[in-house]
Each structure stands twice: as C-alpha cells, then as structure tokens.
Enzyme design. Structure first.
Site, PDB file in Angstrom:
ATOM      1  N   GLY A 280      53.213  39.853  83.231  1.00 50.64           N
ATOM      2  CA  GLY A 280      54.576  40.233  83.562  1.00 50.64           C
ATOM      3  C   GLY A 280      55.397  40.744  82.400  1.00 50.64           C
TER       4      GLY A 280
ATOM      5  CB  ALA B 218      52.216  47.049  80.331  1.00 51.64           C
TER       6      ALA B 218
ATOM      7  CB  ALA C 129      62.204  52.777  68.727  1.00 52.29           C
TER       8      ALA C 129
ATOM      9  CE  LYS D 207      63.181  56.880  68.166  1.00 48.03           C
ATOM     10  NZ  LYS D 207      61.911  56.167  68.429  1.00 48.03           N
TER      11      LYS D 207
ATOM     12  CB  VAL E 249      44.395  33.762  85.372  1.00 49.02           C
ATOM     13  CG1 VAL E 249      42.932  34.049  85.706  1.00 49.02           C
ATOM     14  CG2 VAL E 249      45.311  34.619  86.234  1.00 49.02           C
TER      15      VAL E 249
ATOM     16  CG  LEU F 126      50.183  45.254  74.168  1.00 47.31           C
ATOM     17  CD1 LEU F 126      50.784  43.953  73.634  1.00 47.31           C
ATOM     18  CD2 LEU F 126      50.216  46.335  73.104  1.00 47.31           C
TER      19      LEU F 126
ATOM     20  CB  THR G 181      53.088  55.804  70.733  1.00 44.59           C
ATOM     21  OG1 THR G 181      52.421  54.891  69.846  1.00 44.59           O
ATOM     22  CG2 THR G 181      53.472  57.053  69.969  1.00 44.59           C
TER      23      THR G 181
ATOM     24  CB  ILE H 245      57.270  51.827  75.986  1.00 46.35           C
ATOM     25  CG1 ILE H 245      57.612  50.362  75.660  1.00 46.35           C
ATOM     26  CG2 ILE H 245      57.853  52.208  77.342  1.00 46.35           C
ATOM     27  CD1 ILE H 245      59.094  50.065  75.599  1.00 46.35           C
TER      28      ILE H 245
ATOM     29  N   GLY I  73      48.685  65.704  76.690  1.00 44.80           N
ATOM     30  CA  GLY I  73      48.827  64.787  75.579  1.00 44.80           C
ATOM     31  C   GLY I  73      50.204  64.837  74.946  1.00 44.80           C
TER      32      GLY I  73
END
Length: 507
Positions: free
Chosen positions: A16, A19, A53, A81, A187, A336, A347, A349, A438
């Site tokens: 949770g 991501a 950021a 930003k 889990v 992750l 990068t 997020i 990309g």
C-alpha cells in the site's frame, strides 16, 4: 483466469505504498467493469516515503484520474518544480539547471543547440541555460503554468515537490472512493497452481486467504511475489551506480524564498538534495557505503543542511538494478519490487507510473494472459529502466573531479555500451540519440552534456553558413523575450499562496 468470460478479472495488489495505491487507483478508474481491485497492506510494514520530487509526467497521471490539482497539492504539501539545479558535478564551483523545457527552437531544420555550439565556439554567446524559459524562471524563483499554445510561454513544463509520506494516503483515500477494496493483513505464504505456476492466493496471518486472477507486486524491495515466490532474477547495477544509501533529514525553511526547483549538490561520496515543500525543507545525502560510513553521512548532512532539523537523519538502504522480467506468469511487479534507480533525477514515481500505464494498455482479456502482451510489457519496462540508468550514470561519469575515491571511480569506470555509444555520437556530431519511446529526450541530455563540460568535437555544419552576427542578434532577442516573460511572472510563493485551496493546513 476466470472461466466465465463475463466475470471481471480479480486483481490483487500487494502493498500500500505509493506504487500500490497508484496502481489500484488507475485500475479502478480506467478499467471499471473489466476488473475488481483488492489491495492488501499491513500497517505493521512502513513505506520508504523519502522521494519528494517528481517529473512532469505525474501531472498527466493526476489529471487523467480526475484529481483536482489544488486538492492534491494541499493534501501533499506540494510546491511547483521547473527543474533540477545540479551543482559541483562536472567541476567543483560549477553548476547548471536541467529544465523541464526546451532550449530555444529549431531553425532551418537545425537544432537550437547546434547554433549555440557554433556561436559558443566563436565566443559570441552566453550560457546555454540563458535560452531556456524554465531555467530563467527557476533562477528568479518565479512560476506560472505554461501557456496552452505554441508561444514561448508554452516552452516548459512543471512537476511537483511533495511529501511522499502523504502521497500514498491521499491516493488510498481516492482509491477507496473509486471502488478499491482494502484488506489489512500480513502475508505469510503464497499459494501457486502446481501446473501453471501461477499465483492463486495470498495467505494472511490469522488464516485468511485472498484469491485472485492477476497479482500486482508492490511490496517494495521485499518483492514478496515476483522476487520471493517466483524467484525472478535481479540484475545488479551497483557497479555502475554505487550509491546504495540515503541519509534523509527534514528541516525548517531557512529562507523566505520558496524555490521552484530541486537542488542536487555533489558531495565527496555521492550527492545531497534540497527540496522545498510548503511546510519544510527536505534534505538528504545519497551516498555509497563503499566510500563513506552511515555515521559519516549523517554527520555530513547535519553540517550541510540549511534550517533547523525537524528530526534526526534516517538512513535508507537500497541497491540499483531491476528484475530480469517485471511480468512473470500472472504476477506484475510495479515500483521498488520491479527495480530501483537512485533519486538523482526524480525517476522513481515516474517508473511506477510508466509501468501502470503499460499495464492499462496491455491488460489481459478475461480469457487469459496473452504471452505477447507480457513480452511487450517487459520490453517496454526494460527499455525505460535501461535508458534512465544510462542517463543517471552520465551525471557521474561526465566529470573532471578527482578530489575523492568516489569521483575517481565514477570518472574512470567502464560504462554500459549503450551509454558509451550515446556519448560517442555526441562527441563526434553533437547529436543526441533519437528514440520514440522512453524518458529524457534531447534537451535533458544536452543540459547534462553541456552543463558538465562535455562539448562535442563537431556539430551540424549548416550552422557555419549564415552570418554569425545575425544569429547572435536572434539569440539576444530570444534572451530579451525570456527576460520579459519572467518579469511578468509572479513569484513562486506568491502564485502558490494566491489560491487557498492549494495550501496545506498548518502542521
């Protein structure tokens, strides 16, 4: 998958954090009717929650879900930003801003930077950043949203700087209203079909089972499904990106200026960040434990940070790399659990958002997973990670610094063939490798190359044809137009404070 073609696909999201809730929100909003979404998380497991950021792509994600920007900024204590200010990376005492925008515009089919390189060769031009509206606005601490036309005022984008510990809960509240089911639980085991190898259920502490058709692993570095249960191999990139720790320490604001950009300052064993939020300043030291101890890093950030500390430094450990495949059988890793590239260019997020976007585009039919869709997802995700990896390595490798063992390693290390090819193309022709898929296009690469002193040996020969004085005057006119635009902009803090709906409640 379900035998009944009319039944929606049961999606189970494990984890949770940022991501997990981004994934759940997007599936519930974009694929309502095609799937049900249940998210399993445990309050006993914390989230990383340091990345503060983002890149401009987050705006399209928020907008596509129908989230009001002001409400989002209020909930996450966000500021605007315009780019990242890199200091001391190429040489100590030198810096540049990587803007979310362009440098000038193409003339007669020739990229602006080629004209700049020619006039720079002749000593007739100022720094490249002077020809970017995003850079000029950032330096002046000014901000307003870009125009929605083809004018100079539309030549930049913006992202957000926000409190990552608040973003996940915001997305959770949004997701629950969109129909996501949240299940609290830890889990303890994973059930798999003995024939297909697919995951069939998550077994929680206390005996509850959560069945599903498609499982999205957002369990962070633990990667309980893709890494542990399916044993998907990890591709280690720490030899190219040796930073594996971050000492994070929030502080009060030390200045009345609220900068619309992030600062990244190179340090003897890595770099440190400064990220201004509405209510505090984010500070941290990203470093390599092979060259600096955790205690030394914590002391370094205490000494370097501006403002009064709001907490002691907190050390996070990570490693650079990605899974060989992010979609295996009926398990998709996002965030992750799929991979990690250090936060130098904000990068993390984006990479999660990118994977969510590809999942939406390649979502399985009720009849089952098409191997071609799975292969395409893996191809696209790998491409994104590989290109971001190369871009990050460039920041370290393109340096003349020899003042520490860390920078000597970065300057002399063997780099990936893909990056070596890009750098050779730039050195020989002044061109940036073109690609349609990309992250980080021409302006981003040019900002780092030029900003860190990597100038090409040759550039487009067509720049030698016109009269240089005429081109120089045109560039000076562009600078004047940029200055006029910036002069008319409100201050970043003034713009932020002009709408109460954007302002966070006092902490």
């Amino acid at each position: 998958m379900s035998d009944d073609l009319a039944d929606p696909i049961r999606v189970v999201v494990l984890g949770g954090g940022t991501a997990g809730w981004m994934t759940a929100a997007a599936l519930a909003r974009k694929l309502a009717g095609q799937c049900t979404v249940e998210l399993v998380e445990s309050e006993d497991i914390g989230i990383v929650g340091v990345g503060e950021a983002t890149l401009p792509h987050i705006r399209s994600f928020v907008e596509s879900l129908g989230i009001d920007e002001a409400a989002f900024m209020k909930a996450t204590h966000a500021t605007y930003k315009l780019g990242i200010d890199f200091r001391d990376f190429g040489r100590i005492g030198e810096g540049y801003i990587h803007p979310f925008g362009s440098f000038g515009e193409e003339v007669a089919g020739v990229g602006f930077h080629h004209w700049w390189l020619e006039l720079h060769r002749q000593g007739m031009v100022s720094g490249l950043g002077d020809y970017s509206l995003a850079v000029a606005a950032a330096v002046a601490n000014k901000f307003k949203p870009p125009a929605m036309d083809d004018s100079l005022a539309s030549s930049y984008g913006y992202a957000y700087q926000f409190d990552a510990t608040l973003f996940g809960p915001f997305m959770r509240e949004f997701s629950l209203k969109a129909g996501v089911t949240r299940t609290e639980g830890l889990v303890v085991s994973v059930e798999r079909d003995p024939e297909s190898g697919n995951v069939t259920a998550l077994c929680l502490k206390g005996g509850r089972r959560i069945e599903g058709d498609l499982f999205v692993d957002c369990s962070g570095f633990r990667s309980l499904l893709l890494g542990d249960a399916l044993e998907e191999e990890w591709e280690d990139w720490s030899h190219w990106l040796p930073c594996d720790r971050a000492a994070a320490m929030p502080c009060t604001h030390a200045s009345v200026d609220l900068r619309p950009y992030t600062i990244a300052t190179a340090m003897p064993a890595g770099w440190r960040w400064q990220i201004p939020l509405q209510h505090r300043m984010g500070n941290g030291y990203v470093f390599s434990s092979a060259f600096l101890s955790e205690d030394e890093a914590c002391e370094a950030i205490r000494n370097a940070a501006e403002g009064e500390p709001l907490a002691d430094p907190r050390v996070l450990r990570f490693r650079a790399g990605r899974r060989k495949k992010s979609w295996q059988r009926n398990v998709i890793a996002i965030g992750l659990s799929s991979g990690f590239l250090e936060p130098l260019e904000s990068t993390s997020i984006y990479l999660a958002q990118m994977a969510v976007t590809y999942l939406l585009e390649l979502f399985p039919e009720a009849s089952g997973i098409d191997a071609r869709d799975r292969d395409e997802f893996n191809r696209l995700v790998d491409l994104e990670y590989d290109r971001v990896r190369d871009f990050l390595i460039l920041h370290y490798h393109a340096t003349t610094r020899d003042d520490s063992d860390f920078w000597n390693h970065a300057r002399t290390m063997e780099i990936p063939d893909t990056l070596a090819g890009k750098m050779e193309l730039w050195r020989q022709t002044g061109r940036v490798e073109k690609y349609s898929e990309g992250l980080f296009y021409d302006a981003s690469w040019i900002a780092v190359y030029v900003g860190q002193g990597v100038l090409p040996e040759r550039h487009d020969p067509r720049t030698a044809l016109p009269e240089p004085e005429r081109i120089a005057r045109a560039m000076e006119n562009l600078r004047g137009a940029i200055d006029a635009e910036v002069e008319a902009m409100p201050g970043h803090a003034d713009f932020l404070n002009a709408e109460a709906a954007r302002l966070a409640d006092p902490v």
